[in-house]
Design an enzyme around this catalytic site. Sequence first.
Site, PDB file in Angstrom:
ATOM      1  N   GLY A  43       0.814  -1.223   0.000  1.00 10.28           N
ATOM      2  CA  GLY A  43       0.000   0.000   0.000  1.00 10.28           C
ATOM      3  C   GLY A  43       0.840   1.261   0.000  1.00 10.28           C
ATOM      4  O   GLY A  43       2.053   1.241  -0.236  1.00 10.28           O
ATOM      5  N   VAL A  44       0.177   2.364   0.286  1.00 12.13           N
ATOM      6  CA  VAL A  44       0.843   3.669   0.304  1.00 12.13           C
ATOM      7  C   VAL A  44       1.984   3.641   1.322  1.00 12.13           C
ATOM      8  O   VAL A  44       3.079   4.139   1.081  1.00 12.13           O
ATOM      9  CB  VAL A  44      -0.177   4.779   0.655  1.00 12.13           C
ATOM     10  N   CYS A  45       1.725   3.043   2.478  1.00 11.58           N
ATOM     11  CA  CYS A  45       2.707   3.068   3.568  1.00 11.58           C
ATOM     12  C   CYS A  45       4.062   2.535   3.110  1.00 11.58           C
ATOM     13  O   CYS A  45       5.082   3.181   3.302  1.00 11.58           O
ATOM     14  CB  CYS A  45       2.172   2.245   4.742  1.00 11.58           C
ATOM     15  N   GLY A 184       2.295  22.921   6.434  1.00  8.94           N
ATOM     16  CA  GLY A 184       3.257  22.690   7.518  1.00  8.94           C
ATOM     17  C   GLY A 184       2.802  21.587   8.450  1.00  8.94           C
ATOM     18  O   GLY A 184       3.050  21.636   9.655  1.00  8.94           O
ATOM     19  N   GLY A 185       2.125  20.587   7.883  1.00 10.46           N
ATOM     20  CA  GLY A 185       1.738  19.410   8.678  1.00 10.46           C
ATOM     21  C   GLY A 185       2.900  18.433   8.727  1.00 10.46           C
ATOM     22  O   GLY A 185       4.025  18.775   8.356  1.00 10.46           O
ATOM     23  N   ILE A 187       3.699  15.711   7.013  1.00 11.13           N
ATOM     24  CA  ILE A 187       4.355  15.304   5.760  1.00 11.13           C
ATOM     25  C   ILE A 187       5.236  16.456   5.258  1.00 11.13           C
ATOM     26  O   ILE A 187       6.378  16.255   4.849  1.00 11.13           O
ATOM     27  CB  ILE A 187       3.316  14.854   4.707  1.00 11.13           C
ATOM     28  N   GLU A 206       2.173  27.960   5.456  1.00  7.11           N
ATOM     29  CA  GLU A 206       1.153  27.245   6.243  1.00  7.11           C
ATOM     30  C   GLU A 206      -0.007  28.216   6.517  1.00  7.11           C
ATOM     31  O   GLU A 206       0.213  29.354   6.920  1.00  7.11           O
ATOM     32  CB  GLU A 206       1.803  26.725   7.542  1.00  7.11           C
ATOM     33  N   ALA A 271       1.638  19.707   0.040  1.00  5.76           N
ATOM     34  CA  ALA A 271       1.531  18.722   1.138  1.00  5.76           C
ATOM     35  C   ALA A 271       0.461  19.201   2.110  1.00  5.76           C
ATOM     36  O   ALA A 271       0.738  19.488   3.272  1.00  5.76           O
ATOM     37  CB  ALA A 271       2.886  18.570   1.826  1.00  5.76           C
ATOM     38  N   HIS A 447      18.653   2.545  33.742  1.00  2.00           N
ATOM     39  CA  HIS A 447      19.490   3.745  33.770  1.00  2.00           C
ATOM     40  C   HIS A 447      20.811   3.469  33.067  1.00  2.00           C
ATOM     41  O   HIS A 447      21.373   2.395  33.251  1.00  2.00           O
ATOM     42  CB  HIS A 447      19.752   4.146  35.229  1.00  2.00           C
TER      43      HIS A 447
HETATM   44  P1  FAD Z   1      -3.145   2.240   1.843  1.00  3.52           P
HETATM   45  O1  FAD Z   1      -1.852   2.020   2.468  1.00  3.52           O
HETATM   46  O2  FAD Z   1      -3.396   3.539   1.175  1.00  3.52           O
HETATM   47  O3  FAD Z   1      -3.345   1.072   0.789  1.00  3.52           O
HETATM   48  C1  FAD Z   1      -4.425   1.032  -0.071  1.00  3.52           C
HETATM   49  C2  FAD Z   1      -4.134   0.048  -1.185  1.00  3.52           C
HETATM   50  O4  FAD Z   1      -5.344  -0.127  -1.924  1.00  3.52           O
HETATM   51  C3  FAD Z   1      -3.083   0.529  -2.171  1.00  3.52           C
HETATM   52  O5  FAD Z   1      -2.117  -0.471  -2.366  1.00  3.52           O
HETATM   53  C4  FAD Z   1      -3.875   0.774  -3.454  1.00  3.52           C
HETATM   54  O6  FAD Z   1      -3.121   0.491  -4.623  1.00  3.52           O
HETATM   55  C5  FAD Z   1      -5.026  -0.213  -3.306  1.00  3.52           C
HETATM   56  N1  FAD Z   1      -6.230   0.133  -4.054  1.00  3.52           N
HETATM   57  C6  FAD Z   1      -6.787   1.356  -4.225  1.00  3.52           C
HETATM   58  N2  FAD Z   1      -7.924   1.242  -4.942  1.00  3.52           N
HETATM   59  C7  FAD Z   1      -8.082  -0.065  -5.219  1.00  3.52           C
HETATM   60  C8  FAD Z   1      -9.078  -0.809  -5.902  1.00  3.52           C
HETATM   61  N3  FAD Z   1     -10.124  -0.230  -6.450  1.00  3.52           N
HETATM   62  N4  FAD Z   1      -8.926  -2.142  -5.987  1.00  3.52           N
HETATM   63  C9  FAD Z   1      -7.855  -2.760  -5.428  1.00  3.52           C
HETATM   64  N5  FAD Z   1      -6.907  -2.110  -4.755  1.00  3.52           N
HETATM   65  C10 FAD Z   1      -7.013  -0.782  -4.652  1.00  3.52           C
HETATM   66  N6  FAD Z   1       1.476   6.492   8.602  1.00  3.52           N
HETATM   67  C11 FAD Z   1       2.116   6.080   9.717  1.00  3.52           C
HETATM   68  O7  FAD Z   1       1.512   5.395  10.536  1.00  3.52           O
HETATM   69  N7  FAD Z   1       3.420   6.389   9.947  1.00  3.52           N
HETATM   70  C12 FAD Z   1       4.143   7.147   9.084  1.00  3.52           C
HETATM   71  O8  FAD Z   1       5.316   7.414   9.320  1.00  3.52           O
HETATM   72  C13 FAD Z   1       3.507   7.593   7.892  1.00  3.52           C
HETATM   73  N8  FAD Z   1       4.177   8.323   6.986  1.00  3.52           N
HETATM   74  C14 FAD Z   1       3.566   8.696   5.820  1.00  3.52           C
HETATM   75  C15 FAD Z   1       4.295   9.426   4.899  1.00  3.52           C
HETATM   76  C16 FAD Z   1       3.706   9.804   3.710  1.00  3.52           C
HETATM   77  C17 FAD Z   1       4.526  10.600   2.696  1.00  3.52           C
HETATM   78  C18 FAD Z   1       2.352   9.425   3.428  1.00  3.52           C
HETATM   79  C19 FAD Z   1       1.700   9.800   2.120  1.00  3.52           C
HETATM   80  C20 FAD Z   1       1.622   8.702   4.349  1.00  3.52           C
HETATM   81  C21 FAD Z   1       2.218   8.341   5.560  1.00  3.52           C
HETATM   82  N9  FAD Z   1       1.507   7.621   6.530  1.00  3.52           N
HETATM   83  C22 FAD Z   1       2.141   7.236   7.678  1.00  3.52           C
HETATM   84  C23 FAD Z   1       0.087   7.282   6.362  1.00  3.52           C
HETATM   85  C24 FAD Z   1      -0.067   5.812   5.951  1.00  3.52           C
HETATM   86  O9  FAD Z   1       0.657   5.581   4.777  1.00  3.52           O
HETATM   87  C25 FAD Z   1      -1.539   5.477   5.756  1.00  3.52           C
HETATM   88  O10 FAD Z   1      -2.284   5.847   6.897  1.00  3.52           O
HETATM   89  C26 FAD Z   1      -1.713   3.981   5.530  1.00  3.52           C
HETATM   90  O11 FAD Z   1      -0.979   3.556   4.407  1.00  3.52           O
HETATM   91  C27 FAD Z   1      -3.192   3.635   5.338  1.00  3.52           C
HETATM   92  O12 FAD Z   1      -3.309   2.270   5.127  1.00  3.52           O
HETATM   93  P2  FAD Z   1      -4.554   1.661   4.350  1.00  3.52           P
HETATM   94  O13 FAD Z   1      -4.437   0.181   4.509  1.00  3.52           O
HETATM   95  O14 FAD Z   1      -5.802   2.319   4.760  1.00  3.52           O
HETATM   96  O15 FAD Z   1      -4.369   2.049   2.809  1.00  3.52           O
END
Ligand code: FAD
Length: 477
Positions: A43-45, A184-185, A187, A206, A271, A447
């Site tokens: 996923g995004v993470c 300024g969040g 990210i 921001e 961002a 400690h």
């Molecule tokens: P996602 O991780 O978004 O995964 C969703 C998946 O669904 C993706 O693989 C996508 O391709 C797939 N998908 C979408 N539509 C479809 C479809 N129709 N059919 C099939 N598959 C589909 N969180 C933290 O906890 N710690 C951090 O340090 C952190 N840093 C971050 C840094 C950045 C730059 C960003 C952008 C985010 C960060 N996050 C962080 C947030 C974190 O990435 C998300 O909260 C987390 O990934 C959400 O997980 P999720 O399972 O909901 O979805």
Amino acid sequence: MAKQDKKQLVIIGAGPGGYAAAFRAAELGLKVSLIDPEENPGGVCLYRGCIPSKAFLHITRTKQEIAAAEKWGLNFKEPRVDLKKMNEWKNKVVAKLTGGLGHLTGKRNIEYIRGRASFSSEKELVIDNGEGEVFSLEFENAILATGSKVMDLPGIEIDHQHIIDSTDALDLKEVPESMLIIGGGYIGLELGTVYASLGCKVSIAEMTPGFLPGTDRDLVGIFEKENKDLFEEVYFETKAEDVAVENDLVKVVLKGRDQEQQKKFHKVLVAVGRKPDPDPLHLDKAGIETDEKGFIKVNDRRQTSLTSVYAIGDLAGQPFLAHKATHEGRVAAEVIAGEAGAVYDPRSIPGIVFTHPELAWCGLTESQAKEQDMPVKVVKYPWTASGKAAMTGSENGLTKLIFDEKTGVLLGGAVAGKNAGSLIPEISLAIELGATAQEISLSIHPHPGLSETIMEAAELFFGAATHVVTETKESTT
Ligand code: FAD
């Protein structure tokens, strides 16, 4: 259209929510199909968020530590940044972790389907594999975990070249001479830290009066104190408007409260946050309801308005955090497997900003306690009183605990300083377990360590701690 056999449990989206749900459901004996367009879960993470950004932050922190080491008697040459290698290393980390998840998916006999899914009815999905193949399948239960997307700003078009988003910013091809970050969040601050540490002149615009809106100001103050010279310019209460590319530069009008100015940057990074993205799922065909912000409405078992369908992660509400998505995924899987006690009811979800220093908090915040006029006692332990902080150059840090004034039960906590992210889980666990100030102060902590600041902060609930005379007086060591 080809039709596959009916599935017992289909999970759409293989981010930290979706893959955790799939793994738990498979452990509980369900037959699971996991759908995602990527080659492996993550996923995004893993691909575009937590992992690549923290891999870069690890490198820039190392660079900072090298600079700080001079006063400890260690002299290094000025580090030479090799962007190509940095990217290769980051990509290797991502590939290793996502590949590992692919391996675990296979080991658990989970069917992994590459493609994008959408509803055609209450019982049926259509999958498009992106290569011309479209098929349908029926399901008994489904979990929706498709995450969120970058929030854009009206009138500002992300061209992925001059005007970029966080995904582009994590694919470091060059260090631009200058960059404006709109937002300024967390990210914005994390990526700003990476780029500024690599030599880019980073400015931040921001809209609100300070960094990290919603975060306790004392924590933000510690970030500001330690990063006075990190950013070129910081514009608070300022909106970026009329963004246009001209001669390889981005022209931006910065509209502040009292003045308006035009500036030019080599890149602009938008961002301003993320938002749920339910439209591609065609929820209307299944009668699944969303709220006014686009989040899928769920109950405490993560069930949507269609009871055979569940929603988790960014798609199902704030906070947008990977570990919150994972927890919800496990809950949804357990509910589907028939575990009667499974419910989403966290007392505390830790959040960490991985800047230098890190800022972390969990449970009730001081600002929330004030807003709600809650009867709490807030204790603040300055790291000037910590031996470990002194020897590691992190005396600006702070550990804060928020107790119920009467019972001494811990309700919230925060840490700002080196490794704050590794300290916050202890506070979070104590909140989940309903620990009191007395119990925390009586737990022996090692400690010299920064975790002692948690134990001693709890002592402050009673007026004094071993290394602090009163909660308002300076350290005695
Ligand atoms: P996602 O991780 O978004 O995964 C969703 C998946 O669904 C993706 O693989 C996508 O391709 C797939 N998908 C979408 N539509 C479809 C479809 N129709 N059919 C099939 N598959 C589909 N969180 C933290 O906890 N710690 C951090 O340090 C952190 N840093 C971050 C840094 C950045 C730059 C960003 C952008 C985010 C960060 N996050 C962080 C947030 C974190 O990435 C998300 O909260 C987390 O990934 C959400 O997980 P999720 O399972 O909901 O979805």
